[in-house]
Design an enzyme around this catalytic site. Structure first.
Site, mmCIF file in Angstrom:
data_model
loop_
_atom_site.group_PDB
_atom_site.id
_atom_site.type_symbol
_atom_site.label_atom_id
_atom_site.label_comp_id
_atom_site.label_asym_id
_atom_site.label_seq_id
_atom_site.Cartn_x
_atom_site.Cartn_y
_atom_site.Cartn_z
ATOM 1 N N ARG A 1 0.820 -1.236 0.241
ATOM 2 C CA ARG A 1 -0.158 -0.040 0.286
ATOM 3 C C ARG A 1 0.657 1.438 0.158
ATOM 4 O O ARG A 1 1.966 1.482 0.605
ATOM 5 C CB ARG A 1 -1.011 0.265 0.752
ATOM 6 C CG ARG A 1 0.043 0.321 2.232
ATOM 7 C CD ARG A 1 -1.230 0.472 3.735
ATOM 8 N NE ARG A 1 -0.794 1.728 3.623
ATOM 9 C CZ ARG A 1 0.166 2.289 3.580
ATOM 10 N NH1 ARG A 1 1.760 1.344 3.947
ATOM 11 N NH2 ARG A 1 1.004 3.813 4.166
ATOM 12 N N GLY A 2 0.186 2.714 -0.200
ATOM 13 C CA GLY A 2 0.937 3.618 0.062
ATOM 14 C C GLY A 2 0.860 3.872 -1.427
ATOM 15 O O GLY A 2 1.926 3.327 -2.607
ATOM 16 N N ALA A 3 0.964 5.362 -2.087
ATOM 17 C CA ALA A 3 0.947 5.657 -2.991
ATOM 18 C C ALA A 3 1.806 5.239 -4.396
ATOM 19 O O ALA A 3 2.243 4.571 -4.716
ATOM 20 C CB ALA A 3 0.242 6.958 -4.031
ATOM 21 N N ARG B 1 -6.769 -1.233 -7.227
ATOM 22 C CA ARG B 1 -7.519 -0.180 -6.529
ATOM 23 C C ARG B 1 -7.485 1.218 -7.345
ATOM 24 O O ARG B 1 -7.184 1.502 -8.321
ATOM 25 C CB ARG B 1 -6.352 0.017 -5.309
ATOM 26 C CG ARG B 1 -6.406 -1.474 -4.400
ATOM 27 C CD ARG B 1 -5.837 -0.574 -3.433
ATOM 28 N NE ARG B 1 -6.769 0.169 -2.628
ATOM 29 C CZ ARG B 1 -6.285 1.206 -1.024
ATOM 30 N NH1 ARG B 1 -4.839 0.894 -1.392
ATOM 31 N NH2 ARG B 1 -6.938 2.315 -1.018
ATOM 32 N N GLN C 1 -3.835 2.162 9.599
ATOM 33 C CA GLN C 1 -1.978 2.923 9.328
ATOM 34 C C GLN C 1 -0.952 3.235 10.293
ATOM 35 O O GLN C 1 -0.007 3.278 10.453
ATOM 36 C CB GLN C 1 -1.714 2.837 8.117
ATOM 37 C CG GLN C 1 -2.567 1.853 6.965
ATOM 38 C CD GLN C 1 -3.954 2.128 6.332
ATOM 39 O OE1 GLN C 1 -4.790 2.729 7.577
ATOM 40 N NE2 GLN C 1 -4.535 2.046 5.348
ATOM 41 N N ASP D 1 -2.796 10.515 -2.634
ATOM 42 C CA ASP D 1 -2.959 9.074 -3.806
ATOM 43 C C ASP D 1 -3.491 9.428 -5.053
ATOM 44 O O ASP D 1 -3.129 9.377 -6.448
ATOM 45 C CB ASP D 1 -3.535 8.440 -3.333
ATOM 46 C CG ASP D 1 -3.419 7.558 -1.757
ATOM 47 O OD1 ASP D 1 -3.146 8.305 -0.756
ATOM 48 O OD2 ASP D 1 -3.194 7.225 -2.032
ATOM 49 N N ASN E 1 -6.274 12.158 -0.759
ATOM 50 C CA ASN E 1 -5.562 11.851 0.646
ATOM 51 C C ASN E 1 -6.262 10.563 1.256
ATOM 52 O O ASN E 1 -7.156 10.611 1.734
ATOM 53 C CB ASN E 1 -4.165 12.119 1.209
ATOM 54 C CG ASN E 1 -3.426 11.072 1.766
ATOM 55 O OD1 ASN E 1 -2.775 10.481 1.482
ATOM 56 N ND2 ASN E 1 -2.604 12.329 3.144
ATOM 57 N N LYS E 2 -5.345 9.850 2.067
ATOM 58 C CA LYS E 2 -6.424 8.757 2.870
ATOM 59 C C LYS E 2 -7.073 9.307 3.578
ATOM 60 O O LYS E 2 -6.914 10.690 3.270
ATOM 61 C CB LYS E 2 -5.657 8.053 3.227
ATOM 62 C CG LYS E 2 -5.422 7.216 4.557
ATOM 63 C CD LYS E 2 -6.607 5.949 5.179
ATOM 64 C CE LYS E 2 -5.601 5.094 3.901
ATOM 65 N NZ LYS E 2 -6.546 4.804 3.407
#
EC number: 5.3.1.23
Lengths: 319, 319
Positions: free
Chosen positions: A44-46, A78, A181, A222, A232-233
């Site tokens: 995970r993570g852009a 995703r 996270q 993201d 973003n998140k």
């Protein structure tokens, strides 16, 4: 150790769903294994997703009869982070030249990520160090650290670079519900780096800012639209509102591959809605009455006017 | 069934730490039992704490040699909600007249709560119904329902009154970390009332508002300063920021006993900081690496300029 890496003919990842209790590496030898790992947030993570997309096409070229179809599956795993599609497309463009060329391009994306992150982290640290005197206390959300990338990190990379210079004070990290996270991964990375930090529930972040405990908010992204809106998140937007109200900088640290010039603004970006179970259960145990419905946005949109600066490996975009 | 009630010589409460999985009533026959129930949030919610304070002094008068000292212990059990001190002081003032007079006053506070809540709920429903056409979708935080009071509720009482008039649409409820009063209790009350609702993580509330899913935010309060600053459960302030940005009403529903004219503004209010374990553990299971520190603000301050209207049983205070 790298979050994601390539070994001769397969991908190796640190399974981020197992942190912080266990550090487990997993070998991904097929495209379905990779797609599952992406969907479950094991990777995970852009920036890391960009690398996963690139390495995924190399894997598809080596392990499937129809790598173009397999690449489309990876691309769709995703929807929100543009880096995933960017990584897939970059290697797909080399595929007509041959499988070795595709694999080399994928490895280039991987190696570039390390270098680009380091560059943007230094630039972000320069920006903050020039504006905030003394030790800088910072607030961050989710995980935009080494584990969201290959190494070093974006938002957490900026803080890491400040720390190396002796200019970082205390870091406040949001837990980042529903999948935690921040509580699980960011705290772990901060502890590994020897950075003093405090965990708060997401809804306390705006109070940390209002109470003057931090000098700046530093987050990743993201996807960044052409007008500067930042996806973003989920939980990033309230921090931006609070930072604007408190008059402190709100900094977005992300590689150029996160900037999507084809998307005019945040309203044009598809926000991933994840499963209700992530909200209504906790480790498999229900936390709400049976039958409760949930809406689980994975990301939010921070309008450009609330963003003080976007820092990439190439530039600082100030609003 | 009432959340808190008086039976001849003791207090009976619904233990809110057990909801929604079990509905357990508990008899509180001593002051230490009451203080423990208040600290552990077995009884919670500003109006219910006011009643607990009042009934607590009656209990102290009947069961201790020094009811004034016992009253001081009850008063100090939680520092932020002014209602607790208000309830204690109201009954303490009658104690010199005799124990029966104190018990009668405590029961009056109990009975008044039901009537006052109903009155303020109707006033809040009137205010919203006059300003939003059709069915009103609302966002709420934590639990300001019947379980936070004796019956009916404040913020959730407003929604309940709208529901009775056929004017309520969909309710979005924040889970309310760390103790999940929204996920556990508000959803349960909404389901009992037959109100359609959706649960979101706290950090998604501002997106629900920004995305136009609700017409208003309706919350309770633990203390309201003389200048109109509102102290309520942590996570209220980000919703107020988001409501102001979206241009929708942000309504606070609370009894007059919540208004503290002796406190000039929010900065003068002591914000309770609760245990780190509430944040770093979940049901006893650690969610962060060992040694992680947490800052657990129980409440936040919403500045008066972000509050569209405060509705009490006596008036509507518009900013």
């Amino acid at each position: 150790m790298r979050t994601i890496d390539w070994q001769s003919d397969h991908i190796v990842i640190i399974d981020q769903t197992r942190l912080p209790h266990e550090i487990v590496t997993r070998e991904l030898r097929t495209v379905p294994e990779l797609v599952t790992a992406i969907r479950s947030l094991a990777v995970r993570g852009a920036p890391a997703l960009g690398v996963a997309g690139a390495l995924g096409v190399a894997l598809a070229a080596l392990s499937t009869a129809d790598p173009v179809a397999a690449a489309a599956e990876i691309r769709a795993a995703r929807p929100t982070a543009v880096n995933l599609a960017w990584g897939v497309d970059r290697v797909l463009a080399k595929l007509p030249l041959g499988i070795p060329e595709a694999v080399v391009e994928a490895i280039t994306v991987l190696e570039d990520d390390v270098r680009l992150n380091r560059t943007l982290a230094e630039r972000g640290a320069d920006w903050l160090a020039a504006r905030v005197p003394g030790r800088i206390n910072a607030h961050t959300h989710c995980n935009a650290g080494a584990l969201a990338c290959v190494e070093w990190g974006t938002a957490l990379g900026v803080l890491r670079s400040l720390h190396e210079r002796g200019r970082l004070g205390h870091v406040y990290a949001d837990e980042t519900r529903p999948l935690l996270q921040g509580a699980r991964i960011t705290t772990w990375e901060l502890a590994e780096m020897g950075i003093e930090h405090t965990l708060v529930v997401d809804s306390a972040g705006p109070s940390v800012i209002a109470n003057g405990l931090v000098h700046a908010v530093v987050v990743g992204a993201d996807r960044i639209a052409a007008n500067g809106d930042v996806v973003n998140k989920i939980g990033t937007y309230p921090l931006a509102l609070a930072a604007a109200r408190a008059g402190i900088p709100f900094i977005v640290a992300a590689p150029e591959s996160t900037v999507d010039e084809a998307t005019p603004d945040g309203s044009a970006i598809q926000i991933e809605v994840r499963s209700e179970e992530e909200v209504i259960e906790f480790g498999g145990v229900p936390i709400a009455p049976e039958g409760t419905r949930a809406l689980n946005y994975a990301f939010d949109v921070t309008p450009a006017d609330l963003v003080t600066a976007i820092v990439t490996e190439e530039r600082v975009i100030e609003q």
